[in-house]
Motif scaffolding. Structure first.
Motif, mmCIF file in Angstrom:
data_model
loop_
_atom_site.group_PDB
_atom_site.id
_atom_site.type_symbol
_atom_site.label_atom_id
_atom_site.label_comp_id
_atom_site.label_asym_id
_atom_site.label_seq_id
_atom_site.Cartn_x
_atom_site.Cartn_y
_atom_site.Cartn_z
ATOM 1 N N ALA A 9 0.810 -1.112 0.011
ATOM 2 C CA ALA A 9 -0.083 -0.153 -0.117
ATOM 3 C C ALA A 9 0.776 1.211 0.027
ATOM 4 O O ALA A 9 1.838 1.348 0.430
ATOM 5 C CB ALA A 9 -0.910 -0.032 1.287
ATOM 6 N N MET A 10 0.279 2.139 -0.865
ATOM 7 C CA MET A 10 0.838 3.546 -0.752
ATOM 8 C C MET A 10 -0.136 4.187 0.019
ATOM 9 O O MET A 10 -1.247 4.445 -0.406
ATOM 10 C CB MET A 10 1.071 4.119 -1.951
ATOM 11 C CG MET A 10 1.916 3.285 -2.922
ATOM 12 S SD MET A 10 1.687 3.638 -4.562
ATOM 13 C CE MET A 10 2.175 5.329 -4.909
ATOM 14 N N THR A 11 0.332 4.889 1.130
ATOM 15 C CA THR A 11 -0.597 5.723 1.923
ATOM 16 C C THR A 11 -0.413 7.042 2.492
ATOM 17 O O THR A 11 0.822 7.361 2.564
ATOM 18 C CB THR A 11 -0.828 4.934 3.587
ATOM 19 O OG1 THR A 11 -0.802 3.429 3.184
ATOM 20 C CG2 THR A 11 -1.676 5.314 4.572
ATOM 21 N N VAL A 12 -1.466 7.868 2.605
ATOM 22 C CA VAL A 12 -1.324 9.236 2.967
ATOM 23 C C VAL A 12 -2.634 9.404 3.720
ATOM 24 O O VAL A 12 -3.780 8.778 3.725
ATOM 25 C CB VAL A 12 -1.342 10.321 1.921
ATOM 26 C CG1 VAL A 12 -0.291 10.162 1.118
ATOM 27 C CG2 VAL A 12 -2.716 10.460 1.015
ATOM 28 N N ARG A 13 -2.748 10.591 4.653
ATOM 29 C CA ARG A 13 -3.886 11.050 5.493
ATOM 30 C C ARG A 13 -4.097 12.130 5.182
ATOM 31 O O ARG A 13 -3.177 13.184 4.676
ATOM 32 C CB ARG A 13 -3.259 10.976 6.990
ATOM 33 C CG ARG A 13 -3.422 9.592 7.584
ATOM 34 C CD ARG A 13 -3.217 9.502 9.019
ATOM 35 N NE ARG A 13 -3.614 8.086 9.587
ATOM 36 C CZ ARG A 13 -2.771 7.261 9.538
ATOM 37 N NH1 ARG A 13 -1.634 7.446 8.906
ATOM 38 N NH2 ARG A 13 -3.173 5.965 10.028
ATOM 39 N N GLU A 17 -11.391 8.172 9.216
ATOM 40 C CA GLU A 17 -10.864 7.836 10.822
ATOM 41 C C GLU A 17 -11.098 8.934 11.648
ATOM 42 O O GLU A 17 -10.388 9.906 12.081
ATOM 43 C CB GLU A 17 -9.227 7.732 10.638
ATOM 44 C CG GLU A 17 -8.764 6.647 9.768
ATOM 45 C CD GLU A 17 -7.115 6.659 9.961
ATOM 46 O OE1 GLU A 17 -6.228 7.611 9.690
ATOM 47 O OE2 GLU A 17 -6.707 5.459 10.035
ATOM 48 N N GLY A 18 -12.398 9.069 11.927
ATOM 49 C CA GLY A 18 -12.894 10.145 12.804
ATOM 50 C C GLY A 18 -13.444 11.289 11.858
ATOM 51 O O GLY A 18 -13.482 11.283 10.851
ATOM 52 N N SER A 19 -13.794 12.378 12.541
ATOM 53 C CA SER A 19 -14.429 13.283 11.683
ATOM 54 C C SER A 19 -13.496 14.233 11.163
ATOM 55 O O SER A 19 -13.923 15.038 10.033
ATOM 56 C CB SER A 19 -15.467 14.276 12.794
ATOM 57 O OG SER A 19 -14.423 14.796 13.773
ATOM 58 N N ASP A 20 -12.467 14.112 11.502
ATOM 59 C CA ASP A 20 -11.376 15.288 10.765
ATOM 60 C C ASP A 20 -10.273 14.566 10.369
ATOM 61 O O ASP A 20 -8.957 15.201 10.033
ATOM 62 C CB ASP A 20 -10.987 16.188 11.665
ATOM 63 C CG ASP A 20 -10.322 15.848 12.964
ATOM 64 O OD1 ASP A 20 -10.313 14.562 13.171
ATOM 65 O OD2 ASP A 20 -9.978 16.533 13.819
ATOM 66 N N SER A 21 -10.213 13.346 9.884
ATOM 67 C CA SER A 21 -8.966 12.495 9.379
ATOM 68 C C SER A 21 -9.531 11.395 8.479
ATOM 69 O O SER A 21 -10.457 10.706 8.780
ATOM 70 C CB SER A 21 -8.155 11.819 10.554
ATOM 71 O OG SER A 21 -7.265 11.391 9.773
ATOM 72 N N THR A 22 -8.747 11.344 7.387
ATOM 73 C CA THR A 22 -9.275 10.359 6.228
ATOM 74 C C THR A 22 -7.959 9.794 6.079
ATOM 75 O O THR A 22 -7.201 10.541 5.559
ATOM 76 C CB THR A 22 -10.071 11.034 5.293
ATOM 77 O OG1 THR A 22 -11.310 11.565 5.649
ATOM 78 C CG2 THR A 22 -10.467 10.059 4.315
ATOM 79 N N MET A 23 -7.922 8.406 5.990
ATOM 80 C CA MET A 23 -6.893 7.700 5.367
ATOM 81 C C MET A 23 -7.256 7.346 3.684
ATOM 82 O O MET A 23 -8.106 7.137 3.225
ATOM 83 C CB MET A 23 -6.746 6.340 6.004
ATOM 84 C CG MET A 23 -5.772 5.399 5.528
ATOM 85 S SD MET A 23 -4.195 5.640 5.821
ATOM 86 C CE MET A 23 -4.374 5.100 7.709
ATOM 87 N N VAL A 24 -6.109 7.526 2.948
ATOM 88 C CA VAL A 24 -6.300 7.215 1.678
ATOM 89 C C VAL A 24 -4.983 6.203 1.196
ATOM 90 O O VAL A 24 -4.021 6.522 1.317
ATOM 91 C CB VAL A 24 -6.149 8.346 0.796
ATOM 92 C CG1 VAL A 24 -6.283 8.122 -0.920
ATOM 93 C CG2 VAL A 24 -6.897 9.552 1.140
ATOM 94 N N ASP A 49 0.024 12.472 -2.988
ATOM 95 C CA ASP A 49 0.811 13.845 -2.534
ATOM 96 C C ASP A 49 -0.215 15.111 -2.702
ATOM 97 O O ASP A 49 -0.226 15.816 -1.497
ATOM 98 C CB ASP A 49 1.887 14.086 -3.326
ATOM 99 C CG ASP A 49 3.042 13.101 -3.112
ATOM 100 O OD1 ASP A 49 2.906 12.420 -1.963
ATOM 101 O OD2 ASP A 49 3.951 13.149 -3.702
ATOM 102 N N VAL A 50 -1.193 15.150 -3.580
ATOM 103 C CA VAL A 50 -1.897 16.233 -3.746
ATOM 104 C C VAL A 50 -3.011 16.131 -2.556
ATOM 105 O O VAL A 50 -3.229 17.180 -1.960
ATOM 106 C CB VAL A 50 -2.712 16.121 -5.101
ATOM 107 C CG1 VAL A 50 -3.922 17.290 -5.199
ATOM 108 C CG2 VAL A 50 -1.649 16.569 -6.240
ATOM 109 N N VAL A 51 -3.515 14.952 -2.338
ATOM 110 C CA VAL A 51 -4.551 14.790 -1.523
ATOM 111 C C VAL A 51 -3.937 15.028 -0.086
ATOM 112 O O VAL A 51 -4.884 15.808 0.830
ATOM 113 C CB VAL A 51 -5.218 13.110 -1.677
ATOM 114 C CG1 VAL A 51 -5.979 12.955 -0.298
ATOM 115 C CG2 VAL A 51 -5.964 13.014 -2.791
ATOM 116 N N ALA A 52 -2.560 14.681 0.360
ATOM 117 C CA ALA A 52 -2.018 14.715 1.654
ATOM 118 C C ALA A 52 -1.792 16.301 1.885
ATOM 119 O O ALA A 52 -1.588 16.626 3.173
ATOM 120 C CB ALA A 52 -0.881 13.928 1.681
#
Length: 130
Positions: free
Chosen positions: A4-8, A86-93, A126-129
Motif C-alpha cells: 500500500a501507498m498511504t497518506v492521511r 478515521e474520525g470526523s477530521d481525518s481520512t486515510m487514503v 501527494d496532492v490529497v495529503a
C-alpha cells in the motif's frame, strides 16, 4: 514489501473522496468502479463501520501496456484506491502499490508500467495529503 501507498488527509471523508477523484483524473486515471463498503456491509450483514469506499482507478494506456505484457495481469486491475474515515477530521487514503505486479509476474515489460503507474499514483496521493 508493503503493498500500500498511504497518506492521511485532515479533511473529512466526503471532501477527501472528491479530492482523490480530482487528483486521479489529473494523473490520467478514471474511476471505473466505486464500492461503498460501509453501505454494503450494513445492508448485507447489518453491521456498522466508518465510511469506506474502494475506487477502481484505471489509466487506459497503462492498463493496455500491462495487459499486453501479461494478459493475466488483468486480475490486478484496476488500481484500487481506498478512502476511509478515521474520525470526523481525518481520512486515510491508500492505493495498491503497482510494484506488486512486478513481484507476481515474470513479464519484464511490467517494470516500466509499474514504475509509471506508481509515480502517477504517488503524485495523486501527494496532492490529497497537501
Amino acid at each position: 514489501m508493503s503493498y500500500a501507498m498511504t497518506v492521511r488527509s485532515a479533511a473529512g471523508f466526503a471532501p477527501t473522496v472528491e479530492r482523490v477523484r480530482a487528483a486521479l483524473k489529473d494523473q490520467g486515471f478514471g474511476v471505473l468502479t466505486e464500492i461503498d463498503l460501509r453501505s454494503t456491509l450494513r445492508d448485507k450483514l447489518g453491521v456498522d463501520m466508518a465510511e469506506y469506499v474502494i475506487l477502481g482507478a484505471c489509466n487506459p494506456p497503462l492498463a493496455h501496456r500491462a495487459v499486453r505484457a501479461d494478459p493475466a495481469i488483468g486480475l490486478l486491475l484496476p488500481c484500487n484506491v481506498v478512502v476511509r474515515a478515521e474520525g470526523s477530521d481525518s481520512t486515510m487514503v491508500q492505493a495498491m502499490d503497482p510494484q506488486v505486479m512486478v513481484q507476481l509476474s515474470d513479464a519484464p515489460e511490467l517494470r516500466a508500467v509499474a514504475d509509471e503507474a506508481a509515480a502517477r499514483l504517488r503524485a495523486a496521493l501527494d496532492v490529497v495529503a497537501a
